[in-house]
Design a protein around this motif. Structure first.
Motif, PDB file in Angstrom:
ATOM      1  N   LEU A  41       0.823  -1.107  -0.036  1.00  0.00           N
ATOM      2  CA  LEU A  41       0.013  -0.017   0.021  1.00  0.00           C
ATOM      3  C   LEU A  41       0.923   1.178   0.218  1.00  0.00           C
ATOM      4  CD1 LEU A  41      -2.922   1.209   0.247  1.00  0.00           C
ATOM      5  CD2 LEU A  41      -2.601   1.085   2.585  1.00  0.00           C
ATOM      6  N   ILE A  42       1.916   1.272   0.982  1.00  0.00           N
ATOM      7  CA  ILE A  42       2.771   2.531   0.892  1.00  0.00           C
ATOM      8  C   ILE A  42       3.451   2.444  -0.399  1.00  0.00           C
ATOM      9  CG2 ILE A  42       4.839   3.179   1.900  1.00  0.00           C
ATOM     10  CD1 ILE A  42       4.065   1.838   4.360  1.00  0.00           C
ATOM     11  N   ASN A  44       2.410   1.894  -3.323  1.00  0.00           N
ATOM     12  CA  ASN A  44       1.273   2.352  -4.407  1.00  0.00           C
ATOM     13  C   ASN A  44       1.271   3.879  -4.068  1.00  0.00           C
ATOM     14  OD1 ASN A  44       0.865  -0.037  -5.570  1.00  0.00           O
ATOM     15  ND2 ASN A  44      -0.958  -0.660  -4.120  1.00  0.00           N
ATOM     16  N   PHE A  45       1.325   4.404  -2.748  1.00  0.00           N
ATOM     17  CA  PHE A  45       1.076   5.897  -2.640  1.00  0.00           C
ATOM     18  C   PHE A  45       2.230   6.675  -3.050  1.00  0.00           C
ATOM     19  CE2 PHE A  45      -2.249   4.944   0.907  1.00  0.00           C
ATOM     20  CZ  PHE A  45      -3.079   5.585   0.186  1.00  0.00           C
ATOM     21  N   MET A  46       3.516   5.897  -3.115  1.00  0.00           N
ATOM     22  CA  MET A  46       4.701   6.695  -3.340  1.00  0.00           C
ATOM     23  C   MET A  46       4.848   6.657  -5.100  1.00  0.00           C
ATOM     24  SD  MET A  46       7.727   5.462  -0.613  1.00  0.00           S
ATOM     25  CE  MET A  46       7.842   3.730  -1.158  1.00  0.00           C
ATOM     26  N   ASP A  49       4.449  10.161  -7.161  1.00  0.00           N
ATOM     27  CA  ASP A  49       4.088  11.162  -6.235  1.00  0.00           C
ATOM     28  C   ASP A  49       5.507  11.525  -5.241  1.00  0.00           C
ATOM     29  OD1 ASP A  49       3.049  12.871  -4.544  1.00  0.00           O
ATOM     30  OD2 ASP A  49       0.963  12.059  -4.364  1.00  0.00           O
ATOM     31  N   VAL A  52       4.628  12.581  -1.500  1.00  0.00           N
ATOM     32  CA  VAL A  52       4.507  11.395  -0.804  1.00  0.00           C
ATOM     33  C   VAL A  52       5.948  10.728  -0.362  1.00  0.00           C
ATOM     34  CG1 VAL A  52       3.589   9.249  -0.389  1.00  0.00           C
ATOM     35  CG2 VAL A  52       2.312  10.920  -1.630  1.00  0.00           C
TER      36      VAL A  52
END
Length: 244
Positions: A41-42, A44-46, A49, A52
């Motif tokens: 999940l982390i 995917n956020f990065m 971006d 982030v």
């Protein structure tokens, strides 16, 4: 980040005796699964971006990930088949751990550390003979990644167990396993006379030739590209490519 730190603490507090008990294995396995999902999940956020990424850097993500690596490496001996007795609760733990190593071994730091830490390297070798198809394939992919890191050549080529593994998989492995072994041999033999000599001394060139003959007669089992790759790797090991 708080949840990631909590996972680190949970894994750090697990003792060897605790992990050896069946009930506790069932408890630890979900923790590793949740950790795997959280890291995914982390990640995917990065992706794409920078904001982030910068924020997580400020929060100490890199340091925490390194601490998690140390914790997992210190626990590696617990995954040896001699300890787990191939009991079912360990299957998912092995696979998650191997998938982590496969990803880690895509990078120079991981390739170097996995090969240097004897316990880790030996466990990866042992798990290439797992009864679980995904586990043994993933273990082989870790070795493939290690082979593509040039400083690891000496470590791999001086391991009798590793050389025996190559021969065993060429003789009895699945199509996928043999294809991976060919890539490993190609990586190690490229511009490396010592590897060629050792492969021939272990009769790996002869075993590869037998595999090649079998697939040439049964071309429906493997693609033409794979056959060409085997032919080329065999020529490299025997120095026949220099004659061309």
């Amino acid at each position: 980040m708080k949840q990631l730190k909590d996972f680190y603490i949970k894994l750090s507090l697990e003792s060897v005796d605790c992990l050896r008990r069946i009930l506790d294995k069932k408890r630890v396995c979900p923790v590793l699964k949740e950790l795997d999902e959280l890291v995914g999940l982390i990640t995917n956020f990065m992706v794409g971006d920078e904001t982030v990424k910068c924020k997580l850097t400020e929060l100490g993500l890199s340091d925490l990930i390194h601490k998690l690596w140390s914790t997992l490496f210190q626990s590696v001996a617990r995954l040896h088949p001699a300890i787990t007795k191939k009991q079912k609760p360990w299957d998912c733990v092995e696979l998650i751990w191997l998938e982590f190593l496969q990803t880690l071994s895509l990078y120079p730091e991981g390739q170097s550390n996995i090969a240097k830490i004897n316990d880790v390297f030996e466990i990866v070798l042992a798990l290439t003979f797992s009864t679980k198809t995904m586990n043994k394939i993933t273990a082989l992919l870790v070795l493939r990644n290690l082979a593509f890191y040039q400083p690891n050549r000496a470590r791999l080529l001086t391991s009798g167990e590793f050389l025996n593994l190559l021969g065993n998989k060429l003789e009895t492995g699945t199509v996928e396993e043999k294809s991976t072994i060919v890539l490993i041999m190609w990586s190690l033999a490229a511009n490396n006379q010592k590897a060629k000599i050792m492969f021939k001394a272990a009769h790996l060139d002869m075993k590869l030739q037998q595999v090649l003959k079998h697939y040439q007669l049964s071309s429906d089992l493997i693609s033409g590209e794979e056959i060409e790759r085997m032919e080329y790797v065999l020529s490299v090991i025997r120095d026949e490519d220099k004659i061309l």
